[in-house]
Design a protein around this motif. Structure first.
Motif: not given
Ligand code: SF4
Length: 307
Positions: A118-124, A152-163, A165-173
């Protein structure tokens, strides 16, 4: 003996036998495509998610798995399987729907565990709580798309989330004991070799449990393909990729399980690099290079990005 902590060895340690993944397309979509976050998707995404091919499309989860299982049994004499929810964002639905799909997958005979991508922003929170239950009672991995540790890269490749967001999802896991395998792409445009290698140090510090390394693939019908055809995307050659992967592994914590070391692009849709189609050759080259160097995963952990 492998010079890195491979997923296949981890499965042998846990189950005492070879375990094969059965890819599932459960009909999810992705907030980066359906308009919730964006509509264009990541620049490398071909509209079939992160790539599950050879699946019985449109069939129910259990039917897809039964079909793939039959092929695996015939081809590899496989006896144990993991359900792999691979296409698109496999937590992007209400909790009850997710529960029903995951339970259906686990009910297929000889299925010993679950992998959910999944993506980091799909983990409520409620989804994380659901996943915690699977992590507690079954063999479970959450695959989390990161791709790059650079905003910078996440924006350039159009991920639609930032680092963050990943860190928050990881902490929740991590709070819930859910093991996370981060997806990282090597060779993304605009990143220097040092920046890519710093990704290994980032993963070590973040405390992920696994990593899946992908080689940047240019697939037909993607925005990346347009950029590539306009001559704006330099590609790694095979030896360059092999050297980069070995450098990355040398810097990676040896406790991190390496789920994959190269991509698996669909042959019909792949534009470049075509050498990546010879996947076993690439993997052999990585093994030989680590052997030639006399190094292994983690040998240069904490030594920075320069040799
Ligand atoms: S997050 Fe995955 S499915 Fe969504 S656009 Fe990016 S690669 Fe495609």
């Amino acid at each position: 003996m492998q010079r890195y902590n491979s997923f296949s060895e981890e499965l042998k340690r846990v189950f005492g036998c070879k375990v094969q993944r059965l890819s599932v397309d459960a009909g999810f979509t992705c907030p980066n495509r359906d308009g919730s976050v964006a509509t264009g998707g990541c620049i490398f995404c071909g509209g079939r998610g992160s790539g599950s091919y050879g699946i019985l499309e449109g069939a129910a989860v259990a039917a897809q798995m039964a079909h793939s299982k039959e092929v695996m049994v015939r081809k590899y004499k496989a006896t144990s399987f993991l359900a792999y929810f691979q296409s698109f964002s496999n937590t992007y639905a209400p909790v009850e729907k997710l529960r029903q799909l995951y339970d259906e997958a686990l009910s297929v005979p000889d299925v010993v565990g679950l992998i959910v991508g999944t993506r980091p922003d799909c983990l409520p929170e409620e989804t994380l709580d659901l996943l915690q239950g699977y992590a507690e009672r079954s063999y479970f991995w959450l695959e989390l798309g990161l791709q790059s540790h650079l905003d910078r890269t996440l924006a350039a490749i159009g991920r639609g989330h930032d680092l963050a967001s990943f860190n928050r999802a990881l902490a929740g896991c991590q709070k819930r004991g859910i093991r996370v395998c981060a997806h990282v792409i090597l060779g993304l445009p605009g990143e220097s070799r040092e920046e890519m290698l710093a990704g290994a140090e980032f993963l070590n510090a973040a405390g992920v449990d696994g990593v899946k390394l992908h080689l940047l693939h240019v697939m037909r019908g993607t925005r990346l393909a347009e950029e590539y055809q306009a001559g704006r995307v330099p590609m790694l050659d095979r030896d360059g990729y092999v050297g980069l992967v070995c450098d990355f592994l040398e810097r990676l914590d040896p406790n991190i399980v390496v789920h994959r070391l190269t991509g698996d692009g669909n042959r019909a849709d792949l534009i470049a690099p075509l050498w990546s189609l010879k996947k076993f050759e690439v993997l052999n080259c990585i093994d030989h290079e680590l052997e030639r160097r006399g190094t292994r995963q983690g040998q240069k952990q904490g030594l920075g990005t320069r040799d």
